[in-house]
Design a protein around this motif. Structure first.
Motif, PDB file in Angstrom:
ATOM      1  N   ASP A  63      -3.472  -5.439   6.935  1.00  0.00           N
ATOM      2  CA  ASP A  63      -4.821  -5.021   7.320  1.00  0.00           C
ATOM      3  C   ASP A  63      -5.867  -5.909   6.654  1.00  0.00           C
ATOM      4  OD1 ASP A  63      -3.830  -2.992   8.843  1.00  0.00           O
ATOM      5  OD2 ASP A  63      -4.498  -1.354   7.533  1.00  0.00           O
ATOM      6  N   SER A 118       0.826  -1.200   0.000  1.00  0.00           N
ATOM      7  CA  SER A 118       0.000   0.000   0.000  1.00  0.00           C
ATOM      8  C   SER A 118       0.862   1.252   0.000  1.00  0.00           C
ATOM      9  CB  SER A 118      -0.911   0.004   1.233  1.00  0.00           C
ATOM     10  OG  SER A 118      -1.624   1.213   1.341  1.00  0.00           O
ATOM     11  N   THR A 119       0.388   2.265  -0.733  1.00  0.00           N
ATOM     12  CA  THR A 119       1.028   3.577  -0.700  1.00  0.00           C
ATOM     13  C   THR A 119       0.117   4.584  -0.002  1.00  0.00           C
ATOM     14  OG1 THR A 119       0.089   4.127  -2.870  1.00  0.00           O
ATOM     15  CG2 THR A 119       2.283   3.124  -2.843  1.00  0.00           C
ATOM     16  N   HIS A 120      -0.946   4.087   0.626  1.00  0.00           N
ATOM     17  CA  HIS A 120      -1.920   4.957   1.287  1.00  0.00           C
ATOM     18  C   HIS A 120      -1.817   4.779   2.795  1.00  0.00           C
ATOM     19  CE1 HIS A 120      -5.804   6.780   2.354  1.00  0.00           C
ATOM     20  NE2 HIS A 120      -5.729   7.381   1.193  1.00  0.00           N
ATOM     21  N   SER A 121      -1.763   5.879   3.523  1.00  0.00           N
ATOM     22  CA  SER A 121      -1.506   5.837   4.964  1.00  0.00           C
ATOM     23  C   SER A 121      -2.629   5.186   5.763  1.00  0.00           C
ATOM     24  CB  SER A 121      -1.265   7.253   5.500  1.00  0.00           C
ATOM     25  OG  SER A 121      -2.397   8.081   5.253  1.00  0.00           O
ATOM     26  N   ASP A 122      -3.833   5.108   5.213  1.00  0.00           N
ATOM     27  CA  ASP A 122      -4.949   4.518   5.943  1.00  0.00           C
ATOM     28  C   ASP A 122      -4.950   2.993   5.903  1.00  0.00           C
ATOM     29  OD1 ASP A 122      -5.900   6.983   6.675  1.00  0.00           O
ATOM     30  OD2 ASP A 122      -7.355   7.114   5.035  1.00  0.00           O
ATOM     31  N   MET A 150      -2.448  -0.390   5.932  1.00  0.00           N
ATOM     32  CA  MET A 150      -1.127  -0.942   6.149  1.00  0.00           C
ATOM     33  C   MET A 150      -1.079  -2.407   5.718  1.00  0.00           C
ATOM     34  SD  MET A 150       0.580   1.571   7.576  1.00  0.00           S
ATOM     35  CE  MET A 150      -0.306   2.720   6.534  1.00  0.00           C
ATOM     36  N   VAL A 151       0.115  -2.880   5.418  1.00  0.00           N
ATOM     37  CA  VAL A 151       0.296  -4.289   5.053  1.00  0.00           C
ATOM     38  C   VAL A 151      -0.227  -5.175   6.185  1.00  0.00           C
ATOM     39  CG1 VAL A 151       1.993  -6.100   4.576  1.00  0.00           C
ATOM     40  CG2 VAL A 151       2.259  -3.814   3.554  1.00  0.00           C
ATOM     41  N   HIS A 195     -11.891  -1.134   6.119  1.00  0.00           N
ATOM     42  CA  HIS A 195     -11.363  -2.106   7.067  1.00  0.00           C
ATOM     43  C   HIS A 195     -12.485  -3.036   7.528  1.00  0.00           C
ATOM     44  CE1 HIS A 195      -8.155   0.998   7.451  1.00  0.00           C
ATOM     45  NE2 HIS A 195      -7.397  -0.077   7.563  1.00  0.00           N
TER      46      HIS A 195
END
Length: 199
Positions: free
Chosen positions: A104, A95-99, A101-102, A127
């Motif tokens: 999740d 992921s390159t998005h802060s919301d 994470m690997v 999520h």
């Protein structure tokens, strides 16, 4: 119903009632749906910003009636059988998005999700709540988004009750839940004593 797993594909056998078989609406048939396909960007109609891509390893797929119609060649569109499935759940692989994470747990919508991994934008996923299994989460997106759209489009000053036909299906159950939350009275129908008892 799942019949067998053969060479990376799942073989499904269509289940038909005795009445349907008698009238020969659908012949007894095997339907083979390929799974574990690599990601193919051509199966996604939307263009995703490469800086916002999220790679998801799919663990569960929700099957909607539209997917059944596509598989049987009865859906009036150009969607082919390799593009079946829109609802999924899985784990974030990159992921390159802060919301996100690997690792999740996520669920959402895309196209052609009968595969091992897909690339999605952050707007396509959420999520998975801790109280839901991955299988439960993959059955939520289409029916609940459709139900939410329907409830929100109702004229609030005129609507106090809803009549829902065939309410024991996924969409009907979603509408009942959201309607009750909105304070609406629901009147439902269903096609069998078992389904009516369930409602």
């Amino acid at each position: 119903q799942k019949d067998a797993t053969i060479e990376g594909s799942v073989v499904f056998k269509t289940a038909v009632s005795a009445q349907q078989t008698k009238r020969e609406i659908f012949p007894d048939m095997l339907l083979k749906i390929p799974i574990g396909l690599p990601y193919d960007s051509t199966t996604h109609s939307n263009r995703i910003d490469m800086k916002q891509n999220i790679s998801v390893h799919i663990t569960s797929v929700g099957l909607n009636f539209r997917d059944v119609l596509v598989a049987l060649g009865m859906y009036p569109s150009s969607i082919d059988r390799s593009n079946i499935g829109s609802d999924f759940s899985g784990y974030v692989r990159a992921s390159t998005h802060s919301d996100f994470m690997v690792g999740d747990r996520v669920f959402g919508q895309s196209r052609g999700v009968f595969r091992e991994q897909i690339l999605v934008s952050p707007q396509q996923i959420c999520h998975v709540p801790p109280n839901l299994t991955m299988e439960e989460a993959s059955g939520i997106p289409t029916v609940f988004l459709t139900a939410l759209y329907c409830i929100r489009c109702l004229p609030k000053d005129l609507t106090k009750s809803l009549l829902l036909h065939s309410a024991s299906g996924g969409l009907g159950l979603a509408v009942v839940q959201l309607a009750r939350k909105a304070g609406l009275h629901t009147v439902t129908t269903a096609g069998s004593p078992y389904k009516r008892g369930f409602l």
